[in-house]
Structure formats: C-alpha cells, structure tokens
Enzyme design. Structure first.
Site, short mmCIF file in Angstrom:
data_model
loop_
_atom_site.label_atom_id
_atom_site.label_comp_id
_atom_site.label_asym_id
_atom_site.label_seq_id
_atom_site.Cartn_x
_atom_site.Cartn_y
_atom_site.Cartn_z
N GLN A 1 0.84 -1.21 0.00
CA GLN A 1 0.00 0.00 0.00
C GLN A 1 0.87 1.25 0.00
O GLN A 1 0.99 1.93 1.01
CB GLN A 1 -0.89 0.02 1.25
N PRO A 2 1.47 1.55 -1.13
CA PRO A 2 2.44 2.64 -1.17
C PRO A 2 1.84 4.05 -1.14
O PRO A 2 2.58 5.03 -1.10
CB PRO A 2 3.17 2.41 -2.49
N LYS A 3 0.48 4.14 -1.16
CA LYS A 3 -0.10 5.49 -1.18
C LYS A 3 -0.91 5.76 0.08
O LYS A 3 -1.98 6.36 0.05
CB LYS A 3 -0.98 5.65 -2.42
N ASN A 4 -0.41 5.29 1.17
CA ASN A 4 -1.07 5.45 2.45
C ASN A 4 -0.17 6.31 3.34
O ASN A 4 1.01 6.02 3.49
CB ASN A 4 -1.28 4.04 3.03
#
Lengths: 392, 397
Positions: free
Chosen positions: A164-167
């Site tokens: 989840q790199p956009k958290n």
C-alpha cells in the site's frame, strides 16, 4: 455495530491469555461494542460500511471489479475476514469477524494494555484497515513498551508499504522506526524500489527528501535523478528532486553551476520539446536573476524556436521579453520587446495554446497597460475583455 | 499541452443528472460499500462532502438534520472534569475508538481519545451547513486542541499523538480559526512562513519546502492565506502572477495536479478554485473543463469519478459539484471556503476584520463547496469521494 455474544478468544492460531483475562476482555469488548454506535433511541450513526462479502452496490452488467484504468484490488478486508471465517467450528476454533477484531482492539485500547497479544492484534487490525492512525499509534506505543526488535519492524513496514504505497500512515510509521533506529541505510534503496513501480509517488519522494536532508545523504542523488530523467524526461518529480539536490549542495549562485544546469536543461528540451517540466525548471532557476540577463539565452531560445518549438518555448519568450521590459524601467527602446511579446501572446492565443486563449489575451493586455506608450503604431490586442465565460 | 483533437465525442448532449447525484449522496450518508472501509476513521469528512454536495444541489431536505447534528456533536472531544485533555480537544472522525456516546460534557477520559484537525474542520463546516449555530461547540477547547498541533516550522500535525505534517493541515487550521472567528488557535506568522517556504521554483506550491508543487497543496496554501486575509501581503503581484501562470497551465481539458500527470476531476476544484481566488478562473476554458467532468459522471449510480469509466467517490462528486456552478458563472461564493451562499451571513458574522477576499468578491448567491482536503490518502478520504462534489459545481451552468 450490533452486540452479539462474542466467541471464545482462544484459537489454534494464537493464545489470547488465560480465562479470566479473556472473559474480562470479552466483557469490555462487548461494552465498547455496544456504545460504539448509538442505539435506535439515539441518532443513527452516519456513514456505515456494509459487511465484508457484501456485493458492491455498484456492480452492474458489463462493469466488474477491474473496470476503469486502475485495477480494483480485491478488498483486503474481505480476504482477511474470509480467512478468519474459514476456520471450522468443529475443530473448536472460533470465527472472528472484522467487528471482533476492532471490538477487541477498542477493549485493549481502553485498558491501555501493553502485551504481545495487543501487538498481534494491531497486526490484524492493520491488515484490515491500514489507514487507522489510532492502531498505528498504539502499535508504536507497544513496540517501545515491549522493546520489540525494530529491525523486525522495519521488515514488517517494508512489506506493508510495498502493498500500500499510497497510504500516509505507513510512511509515517516507517519514518518513526528509522528515527528510533537512527539508521537510514536501507532507505534510499527501498524508496528507489517503490519509485520503480510508480516514479511519481508523492509519499515516496517526501520520505526520500526527509531522509536525505536529515542524514545528509546527498552523495549520489544527482546521479539517481539523472537516471530517472534518462528513463522519463517528463518526470516532474525527478526535475523537482534535481532542484532540491542542487539548491542544497552547490546552489545556483555559482555561474558555472548555473550555466551547466541551463545547458543540461536545453539538451533535455531538444530531446523532448513539449515538456513543461523542463521549461519550468529552466525558468525556475533563472527567473530571480532575470531571464533576459542570462548571456546568450535569448539567442539560444530563438534558435530552438525554429526546430523545437512548443507553447512552453513561446511562453518562455513572453516572460523573457517581460523581464527585459522590467529591467528597462520605462527607459528607451521598450516598443520592440513589447511588440514582440504581444505578437507571441496572440500566437499562443490563436494557434499554439488555444485552450488558454483568454489568459494569453489577458497577459497581453497587462503588458500593454504596464509598458505600452499609447503609440498607435504599436500592435495592440484587439479582443475585448471577456464578460462571458470562455468556450471554444 | 491542451487536448485539441476532440477525443471526447460530442459532449454537448451530456446532461447533468442532478437527481442521481442527490441519491448518490444520500447513499453515502447511509451505507458505503465495504471497499471504502479505510475511511472508518474519517467518516465525518464523508458526511461533510455529502452535505455540502446536497446543499449545492439544493437538496438538503433529504437529510434528517436534527439527527445528523446530534451525531456530529457526539464526535466532539470535550474537556474532562480535570481539563487535562485540553490539548486533545476538537472533533473525532467517528466512534472508532469506542468512547461512550454523548453529545455533552464533561468529556470521558480515555488514554487514546483525541481530535483530528481535518475532522474538527469538517465537523464545524457540516454543523454550519445544517444550520447549527455552533453554540454547543466548546470553542476554547477546540482552539487549545488546535494550538497543540502546530510545529515550530509553522505546519500542523493532524493529531496530538503525532502524524505527518503538511499543507493540508495548515488549511484545516485556517478554516477552524475562521469558523470560530478566533485566530489565537494558531501562530499565523509561522504558518505564513511555512507557506512561503513551500513555494517551488516552478511557482506552484508543494506540501512543504522543497517538495514538488501540487494542485492540492497550492489550493490549501492560497485558500489559507485568503481566509487569513493576507494573500496580497504575503505574495506581491509579481509572485501572484507567477502562481496564476502555474495554475492556469494545469488545464489540459479537465485539470491535472502536477505537470505531465493525467487529469483528474478533483483538480477541477483544487486548481479551479485557486484560479478563482486569484481572479483568473474566467480565463480558463469552461467548455472543455465541463465536458471532461461530465464524462466522468456515473449515469447509473450518480457521482463523479476521477476518470471516465472509474468508480465514483464522494471526493470527486463533491469537487465536481463544487466546480460546475463556477463554470456557469451563475453563482459566486468564496471558493476557498466552499460554503453554501446562504451560510455566508453566518460566516460573515464570524469574519475577522481583514475580510478574506473571497467573501468580498463573491456575493452573487452562488454556492461553493468546501474542498475538505487534498489528495485524500490516509486519514482523510480518498479522491474517490471529493471528486464528485467538485465536478458538479463545474457542470451546473
């Protein structure tokens, strides 16, 4: 959230503790579960979520989970709840739901319990909802209280970020662990790995800038930026990083550095003329020193105009002429640069950047007002100011 | 640059499906698909997007106002008897912590219960939309909670336990002070300094110093300055012109948030509203912007998505809705605040002496919707939610 008899907490997977503690926690969980959402006697809670495995209300013929430009990932929460629910009651193992996990979490939070089982529960809660900042905070409290192995935690957060790199929460957690360890040695490689999947990920760049600035890891960063620009010269994040590195290392005041950057940028422009990022960089590093003051720049840009023209080039020329007019400060010879600027504004409005035609005419009017002499021989912008919205 | 090849086929026929959007917001206020459960801790922002969207559509009558008002007040973190939690006061995003339901004080002591700056902001804004007079808001506690979040560099955390800090929360803080008509909740000078240092070499504004300029953070910065009444004091005309240029270059057909990135409905609001605050929105191409937004409209369930053929979300819906009326030019309202016009008198009563530009300029009864936060990730709603609201605004002409 309804209150239902909670299952036994022990399971084959992990031991939640002795009976008395279990009962105690179950009671608290029940209590907090009940008061979490108002009963029908009070106002209904707004915005609830349908339970896992509930069909998406949006599903319709021809539209599935993967419709659209982005692949819709199967809900992690759904998967986790399936895993929990798949245990066979006949083996004496209980089925947990998402509600259970968070009811227990609330119970532990209220008690401010510091234990291994609490830490394990935060892992489950994170898997179900990695955006819950309270869970992350509690996890950090536990990591410190239990003096857990932070290297292990780094491995954990690495896996979570990859998924989840956009958290926001996961990146913040990583930053905290790096600070505790006071060890940034893995960071640049890790961020490069994340950027290889999405080279404009704002969180990744933000974390990268923090690490570099905090631990003074400037060496090699310019080379990394150039690698990225080789791959994609339109990567605006990489251009921004270039400015970040140069401004914090050599700076732009050194004329040889400045000239080197100008020439590098012009070279990239020749490779890809319609690249706003490169033109923004060129303007950005020169605008405070005066676009028209940089020796030979006007001539180079005019030359480029013949073979590598773009709306950005023409806009750059308008800005350069504006700078020239400003530095003339009302003195002689304003007519020529003004006239050239006005012609270019009209070129942008009529041909090369028509979506912004009203804006370019506004720019022309402003130039006229500021620098015009009222001389009828100087071309003026004929279009009246818009009173109705612009449309094509 | 601009997409001139007419790749959107004949959008003259696309109509704005008001009733579908009303239903979409109603559903958002009831039950969301499980896929959106990461918004659990920020349900109050969803309520805000839905309410302001319904308000723009003049459909607030579908909402049970007293019930929703009570629910919002139940999310207020109030001071405990010994007032030891003042630095944690404000509003929560939801009941996820498990604090017993209560709409009045004293606060219930809990080791981990604290407010979130974006929830305080959207909570206050939602109450105002619902016609509440904020009399049950503990103003001093909210301001104490806000003060506790500001860092030395002028930016804000979201929560007192610590979090990331960036321009989004500077904007939230400015909105809170404005609504409570009390700027003692923040060190304005430091916040302004943070904004100045966040201006990039390319004349956009990033989330912080050195970071890439971005449509969302540019809006947050400019809108915060407008709310403070300090826009022209902080940025002289030459710099404002440069910011205008950066913003206006974001239009491709719709708008994108950064150079060389794809367009996304929500930026029609973030960038469009910034352009409006800078008084140059009228120089954009309304038709192309509207056509793009309408192309993302979901004809079946209502709402707007970030791109055509994507799932709609309340962020997009809200932002779309917020933006469309601007395109129609029929209405005006302070885009930095995105509050419905009829709320303006309430807001004006709270206005500080230095009236934000937006309020002075925009009086024509137009509704503007509150953007909430930019780039939605993490603890605030994803783009999916606010886009729709923004898009609608762009269409209603």
């Amino acid at each position: 959230m309804t209150c239902f008899p909670l299952p036994e907490m022990t399971s084959k997977r992990r031991d939640w503790g002795d009976c008395s503690a279990t009962t105690d926690l179950r009671f608290i969980a029940a209590a907090t579960g009940e008061t979490c959402e108002a009963s029908s006697a009070r106002s209904a809670p707004a915005v609830r979520f349908s339970p896992p495995r509930c069909p998406d209300w949006r599903r319709s013929p021809g539209r599935g989970w993967t419709r659209g430009r982005r692949k819709e990932r199967r809900s992690r929460r759904w998967t986790a709840s399936r895993r929990w629910a798949s245990r066979s009651p006949s083996r004496g193992v209980t089925c947990f739901t998402v509600t259970d996990v968070f009811d227990y979490f609330r119970a532990l939070l209220k008690k401010d319990e510091k234990s291994e089982r609490a830490l394990a529960l935060t892992t489950e809660a994170i898997e179900l909802n990695a955006a819950n900042y309270t869970v992350w905070h509690y996890r950090r409290v536990l990591l410190q209280a239990l003096q857990k192995d932070l290297r292990e935690e780094m491995r954990y957060i690495t896996a979570i970020i990859e998924d989840q790199p956009k958290n926001y929460q996961v990146w913040h957690h990583r930053r905290m662990v790096v600070e505790w360890l006071n060890d940034p040695s893995e960071e640049l490689d890790f961020i490069a790995e994340i950027l290889s999947q999405d080279n404009k990920n704002y969180h990744a760049w933000q974390h990268r800038q923090w690490v570099i600035q905090e631990y003074k890891l400037w060496d090699g960063e310019l080379d990394y930026v150039e690698e990225l620009l080789e791959e994609d010269v339109r990567n605006n994040s990489a251009w921004n990083q270039r400015h970040f590195v140069v401004s914090h290392t050599s700076g732009y005041s050194d004329p040889s550095v400045l000239e080197q950057e100008v020439q590098y940028t012009l070279k990239q422009i020749k490779k890809a003329p319609h690249n706003e990022s490169a033109w923004n960089y060129l303007k950005g590093i020169l605008q405070d020193r005066g676009l028209s003051s940089h020796p030979g720049l006007l001539e180079q840009v005019l030359e480029l105009k013949e073979t590598h023209c773009s709306p950005y080039l023409i806009a750059f020329l308008v800005d350069l002429y504006e700078d020239m007019l400003e530095s003339m400060d009302g003195g002689q010879g304003q007519e020529e640069p003004l006239s050239k600027a006005l012609v270019l504004c009209e070129l942008l409005a009529r041909e090369t950047d028509t979506i912004r035609k009203e804006y370019w005419r506004y720019v022309a009017r402003s130039l006229q007002t500021r620098f015009g002499s009222g001389d009828p021989s100087v071309p003026t912008v004929e279009t009246e100011p818009q009173t109705t919205p612009a449309s094509d | 640059m601009a997409d001139e090849d007419g790749s959107f086929v004949d959008f003259e026929q696309i109509d704005f499906l008001r009733d579908r959007h009303v239903k979409f917001f109603q559903r958002c206020l009831q039950v969301l698909p499980e896929r959106y459960s990461s918004l659990e801790t920020s349900r109050l922002t969803i309520v805000f997007f839905a309410l302001s969207g319904l308000d723009v559509l003049d459909a607030l009558d579908v909402v049970n106002k007293p019930s929703l008002t009570e629910w919002i007040y139940s999310l207020q973190v109030l001071p405990t008897d010994d007032q030891s939690n003042l630095g944690r006061c404000g509003f929560r995003g939801s009941s996820h912590i498990g604090v017993p339901y209560s709409t009045k004080g004293p606060g219930c002591p809990h080791p981990f219960d604290s407010a979130h700056v974006a929830m305080t902001y959207t909570g206050l804004a939602s109450l105002i939309i619902l016609g509440d007079d904020l009399s049950r808001v503990n103003k001093q506690a909210c301001l104490a909670g806000l003060k506790a979040l500001q860092l030395e560099d002028g930016s804000f955390y979201a929560v007192p336990e610590g979090s990331e800090n960036d321009m989004r929360f500077v904007y939230c803080a400015a909105c809170i002070c404005y609504m409570l008509n009390d700027w003692t909740g923040m060190d304005v000078k430091k916040a302004i300094d943070y904004i100045r240092r966040s201006m990039s070499y390319d004349n956009g504004i990033g989330q912080g110093a050195g970071l890439e300029s971005h449509g969302g953070s540019t809006f947050c910065a400019i809108a915060a300055l407008c709310l403070m009444g300090k826009l022209e004091e902080v940025f002289p005309k030459r710099e404002l012109d440069r910011i205008r240029r950066w913003c206006i270059m974001r239009q491709q057909n719709g708008f994108h948030g950064r150079p060389n990135k794809p367009v996304d409905t929500c930026y029609s609001f973030w960038v469009g509203a910034t352009l409006e605050l800078l008084d140059v929105f009228r120089y954009t191409n309304f038709e192309k912007n509207r056509n793009y937004i309408l192309s993302t409209q979901d004809r079946l369930v209502g709402g707007f998505a970030k791109w055509p053929d994507s799932h709609p979300g309340t962020n997009q819906e809200h932002r779309a809705r917020a933006h469309l009326p601007h395109l129609q030019g029929a209405v005006h309202a302070p885009p930095h605040f995105a509050m419905p016009a009829q709320r303006l008198p309430q807001m004006r009563e709270r206005a500080s002496d230095a009236e934000p530009r937006g309020l002075v300029q925009y009086r024509r009864g137009f509704r503007v919707l509150e953007p909430g936060e930019p780039s939605v990730k993490g603890s605030v709603p994803q783009h999916g939610k606010a886009r729709s609201a923004c898009s609608i605004r762009c269409v209603l002409r």
